[in-house]
Design a protein around this motif. Structure first.
Motif, PDB file in Angstrom:
ATOM      1  N   GLU A 358       0.830  -1.350   0.023  1.00 20.78           N
ATOM      2  CA  GLU A 358      -0.198   0.212  -0.002  1.00 20.78           C
ATOM      3  C   GLU A 358       0.820   1.099  -0.060  1.00 20.78           C
ATOM      4  N   ILE A 359       1.986   1.266   0.808  1.00 18.43           N
ATOM      5  CA  ILE A 359       2.821   2.369   0.765  1.00 18.43           C
ATOM      6  C   ILE A 359       3.498   2.784  -0.822  1.00 18.43           C
ATOM      7  N   ALA A 360       3.791   1.468  -1.319  1.00 20.57           N
ATOM      8  CA  ALA A 360       4.510   1.630  -2.705  1.00 20.57           C
ATOM      9  C   ALA A 360       3.179   2.125  -3.861  1.00 20.57           C
ATOM     10  N   VAL A 361       1.927   1.864  -3.568  1.00 24.08           N
ATOM     11  CA  VAL A 361       1.002   2.092  -4.516  1.00 24.08           C
ATOM     12  C   VAL A 361       0.656   3.481  -4.290  1.00 24.08           C
ATOM     13  N   ARG A 362       0.815   4.061  -3.002  1.00 20.16           N
ATOM     14  CA  ARG A 362       0.261   5.371  -3.024  1.00 20.16           C
ATOM     15  C   ARG A 362       1.493   6.091  -3.290  1.00 20.16           C
ATOM     16  N   ALA A 363       2.534   5.762  -3.136  1.00 15.01           N
ATOM     17  CA  ALA A 363       3.891   6.537  -3.733  1.00 15.01           C
ATOM     18  C   ALA A 363       3.776   6.669  -5.181  1.00 15.01           C
ATOM     19  N   LEU A 364       3.276   5.669  -5.791  1.00 16.48           N
ATOM     20  CA  LEU A 364       3.071   5.886  -7.269  1.00 16.48           C
ATOM     21  C   LEU A 364       2.063   6.586  -7.676  1.00 16.48           C
ATOM     22  N   SER A 365       1.099   7.140  -6.901  1.00 15.51           N
ATOM     23  CA  SER A 365       0.108   7.864  -7.277  1.00 15.51           C
ATOM     24  C   SER A 365       0.679   9.142  -7.863  1.00 15.51           C
ATOM     25  N   PRO A 366      -0.496   9.969  -8.902  1.00 14.56           N
ATOM     26  CA  PRO A 366      -0.051  11.154  -9.240  1.00 14.56           C
ATOM     27  C   PRO A 366       0.010  12.117  -8.266  1.00 14.56           C
ATOM     28  N   GLY A 367      -0.618  12.120  -7.136  1.00 14.92           N
ATOM     29  CA  GLY A 367      -0.476  13.244  -6.024  1.00 14.92           C
ATOM     30  C   GLY A 367       0.618  13.189  -5.329  1.00 14.92           C
ATOM     31  N   ILE A 368       1.361  11.889  -5.068  1.00 15.40           N
ATOM     32  CA  ILE A 368       2.326  11.942  -4.215  1.00 15.40           C
ATOM     33  C   ILE A 368       3.864  11.647  -5.069  1.00 15.40           C
ATOM     34  N   ASN A 369       3.724  10.825  -6.299  1.00 13.86           N
ATOM     35  CA  ASN A 369       4.779  10.575  -7.171  1.00 13.86           C
ATOM     36  C   ASN A 369       6.097  10.612  -6.544  1.00 13.86           C
ATOM     37  N   ASP A 370       6.376   9.329  -5.839  1.00 15.48           N
ATOM     38  CA  ASP A 370       7.561   9.156  -5.360  1.00 15.48           C
ATOM     39  C   ASP A 370       8.102   7.937  -5.575  1.00 15.48           C
ATOM     40  N   PRO A 371       8.822   7.609  -6.634  1.00 18.86           N
ATOM     41  CA  PRO A 371       9.116   6.302  -7.097  1.00 18.86           C
ATOM     42  C   PRO A 371      10.225   5.563  -6.202  1.00 18.86           C
ATOM     43  N   LYS A 372      10.923   6.720  -5.419  1.00 20.50           N
ATOM     44  CA  LYS A 372      12.014   6.087  -4.743  1.00 20.50           C
ATOM     45  C   LYS A 372      11.456   5.268  -3.601  1.00 20.50           C
ATOM     46  N   THR A 373      10.490   5.862  -2.946  1.00 19.64           N
ATOM     47  CA  THR A 373       9.780   5.010  -1.845  1.00 19.64           C
ATOM     48  C   THR A 373       9.190   3.921  -2.450  1.00 19.64           C
ATOM     49  N   ALA A 374       8.548   3.590  -3.363  1.00 20.27           N
ATOM     50  CA  ALA A 374       8.040   2.390  -4.127  1.00 20.27           C
ATOM     51  C   ALA A 374       9.344   1.551  -4.358  1.00 20.27           C
ATOM     52  N   VAL A 375      10.291   1.905  -4.803  1.00 18.09           N
ATOM     53  CA  VAL A 375      11.565   1.130  -4.961  1.00 18.09           C
ATOM     54  C   VAL A 375      11.977   0.493  -3.707  1.00 18.09           C
ATOM     55  N   ASN A 376      11.921   1.289  -2.385  1.00 20.21           N
ATOM     56  CA  ASN A 376      12.360   0.891  -1.173  1.00 20.21           C
ATOM     57  C   ASN A 376      11.584  -0.351  -0.826  1.00 20.21           C
ATOM     58  N   CYS A 377      10.149  -0.011  -0.950  1.00 23.19           N
ATOM     59  CA  CYS A 377       9.183  -1.088  -0.843  1.00 23.19           C
ATOM     60  C   CYS A 377       9.282  -2.283  -1.529  1.00 23.19           C
ATOM     61  N   VAL A 378       9.813  -2.226  -2.718  1.00 24.79           N
ATOM     62  CA  VAL A 378      10.052  -3.494  -3.426  1.00 24.79           C
ATOM     63  C   VAL A 378      11.148  -4.000  -2.856  1.00 24.79           C
TER      64      VAL A 378
END
Length: 539
Positions: A358-378
């Motif tokens: 859920e953290i990664a999905v929200r980080a990839l949303s247009p409102g947040i747009n934080d792919p680095k956080t998504a990579v950390n979740c991966v």
């Protein structure tokens, strides 16, 4: 605003029903049928208490209420000359003591309100940025609860000590030790305020939240997965009932109410199956939502001529005859499964992995747009999944093993071990966890090359932990889906070619025989051209 008699009557009826349900749950907790699962039930109760924000602060208030009369009583029996010899002890009169206690009580109560306001602001930000499922991690943060508990505990302690200060009682009017302890607690509260601010600054960082969710997932993995294979259990699985119980007469099982399945008490289910002579098969997992009309499993009745129906009991030559489920069966089954109206924290692995997803999905949303956080979740999900791939998964088969007779020798007990199939559960496979965690991120990161390449690297890292060919095929299938997602969603052909090249190199690496003993280094076509040019110039 007036309240009529009917509303008052309905309010009393609802209150009475709630009280009866709580008493019934408490009685069920200590019933004979649930004593075998008592540690799990107490652990769930403890998790519910810790999950509430009031438990630790309330305990601190109770401690403050108990400490105040205790220290005042000690003051009355303590030598005042000895107190004056203590350099940091309070030796003032009653007016000074009253002023100090009033200042401490007012100050700590104001600071407690400030910390509560900061906590609410952090919860609001965490809910919007990380997701509402992460709120429990902030509410159950023990340092936050201890800080708030220290403030309101000091406040309640100061009020009670202030009440015991008498103006005209010169001998025992000023509890000097109690006031000294209040001053010490005020200094400690000042230090805790600084610690609280520093702790909250770190708590709202994405890396810290992801690490806490990862630790929770690893804890649940070790709870369910074993570090070694149980040889005796593998022998029990070879029992003929494992293959034949589907042919027995069956009856569907319905949940007692609608909600999310939070816990299945296996020991209580095993006891229930032995009392009714059959096998219970459960088709749902922890975290699944069911209604009271859902079929969540089946009860298979053993045939009358089955050999397990002729067991030795405490009464000689007494046979255990199978009987059809009755009202008592369904009442006991309702105690064997815990259903909540909302999804709460439990030992569910999927719930813990879903927090990072859920953290990664929200980080990839247009409102947040934080792919680095998504990579950390991966990367954190990869660590958790690699542990699961290396460990022994939980078995879906659960047996009842009767206690051996006292007159039998140890050798005979080992040779004539009797394991009766009792409960069959549904155990998710590693491919299911990969699909619901990394696969979910892939579907939302289809247009982000950074996250897609991180998913390719995750498949390579998971390959180091694989133990069979089925896991290898799962990783290759996931690489194919990543490659296809990039082909259909990336904006530039160069980005698509880069992802396809990395996916192909990852597949070749996974399919190689010595992949688990080599280092994977992806080199794009452009990087290879640059390296070749630099080598040519160096010559």
């Amino acid at each position: 605003m007036t309240v009529n008699k009917d509303d008052k009557k309905s309010l009393w009826i609802r209150t009475l029903d709630i009280s009866q349900n709580k008493l019934k749950q408490f009685a069920q907790l200590w019933s004979l049928q649930t004593l075998t699962d008592l540690p799990d039930r107490l652990r769930n109760l403890w998790q519910q208490l810790i999950g509430s924000y009031w438990f630790i602060p309330t305990a601190c208030v109770i401690i403050g209420i108990l400490l105040a009369p205790l220290l005042v009583t000690i003051d009355q029996h303590f030598d005042r000359e000895t107190v004056r010899d203590i350099t940091f002890a309070f030796t003032g009169d009653d007016d000074a003591a009253r002023a100090i206690m009033t200042a401490i009580a007012g100050a700590v109560l104001g600071v407690a309100g400030t910390t509560f306001s900061i906590t609410i602001a952090v919860l609001s930000m965490a809910s919007s940025q990380f997701g509402p499922r992460l709120l429990r991690n902030f509410l159950t943060d023990t340092p936050n609860q201890l800080v708030l508990g220290a403030f309101i505990g000091t406040f309640s302690y100061s009020l009670l000590v202030l009440k015991s200060i008498h103006k005209y009682d010169v001998a025992f009017g000023v509890p000097q030790l109690a006031v000294t302890f209040a001053i010490i607690m005020a200094i400690v509260c000042a230090l805790l305020l600084v610690y609280f601010v520093q702790h909250m600054v770190h708590a709202i960082q994405a890396s810290h939240v992801i690490q806490n969710a990862s630790n929770d997932a690893i804890h649940n993995i070790h709870y369910w997965y074993g570090s070694h294979c149980d040889i005796q259990h593998q022998r029990d699985i070879e029992h003929h009932d494992v293959e034949q119980f589907h042919n027995w007469p069956s009856m569907p099982i319905y949940p007692p109410r609608s909600g999310y399945i939070q816990q299945i008490y296996l020991e209580s289910l095993i006891t229930l199956t032995q009392d009714y002579g059959g096998v219970i098969q459960i088709h749902v997992n922890l975290g699944d939502y069911v209604t009271d009309k859902n079929v969540i499993g089946y009860f298979f009745q053993r045939p009358t001529a089955h050999p397990n129906n002729r067991q030795k009991t405490s009464t000689p030559q007494l046979a255990v005859v199978p009987r059809a489920p009755d009202g008592v069966f369904w009442q006991r089954f309702a105690n064997c499964i815990r259903i909540e109206q909302r999804l709460v924290h439990s030992n569910d692995i999927a719930y813990s992995l879903g927090q990072m997803t859920e953290i990664a999905v929200r980080a990839l949303s247009p409102g947040i747009n934080d792919p680095k956080t998504a990579v950390n979740c991966v990367q954190s999900l990869t660590s958790c999944l690699s542990i699961m791939m290396r460990c022994q998964p939980p078995s879906p088969y659960h047996f009842y093993v009767p206690a051996p007779n006292d007159d039998a020798s140890n050798a005979e007990v080992k040779q004539q071990r009797l394991a009766i199939l009792a409960v069959v559960t549904h155990t998710p496979k590693i491919s299911d966890f990969i699909n619901t965690s990394l696969g979910e991120i892939r579907r939302y990161a289809a247009a982000d090359l950074m996250v897609l390449k991180a998913l390719c690297q995750a498949m390579v890292n998971l390959n180091y932990a694989r133990v069979n060919s089925a896991q290898q095929q799962t990783l290759l299938h996931e690489l194919t889906l990543i490659e296809r997602a990039g082909e259909e969603n990336l904006n530039y052909q160069e980005l698509t070619d880069d992802l396809i090249a990395m996916s192909k190199q990852a597949k070749q690496f996974i399919l190689s025989d010595d992949a688990q003993h080599r280092y994977f280094d992806y080199v794009s076509e452009f990087d290879a051209h640059i390296r070749k040019a630099l080598q040519t110039q160096s010559r």
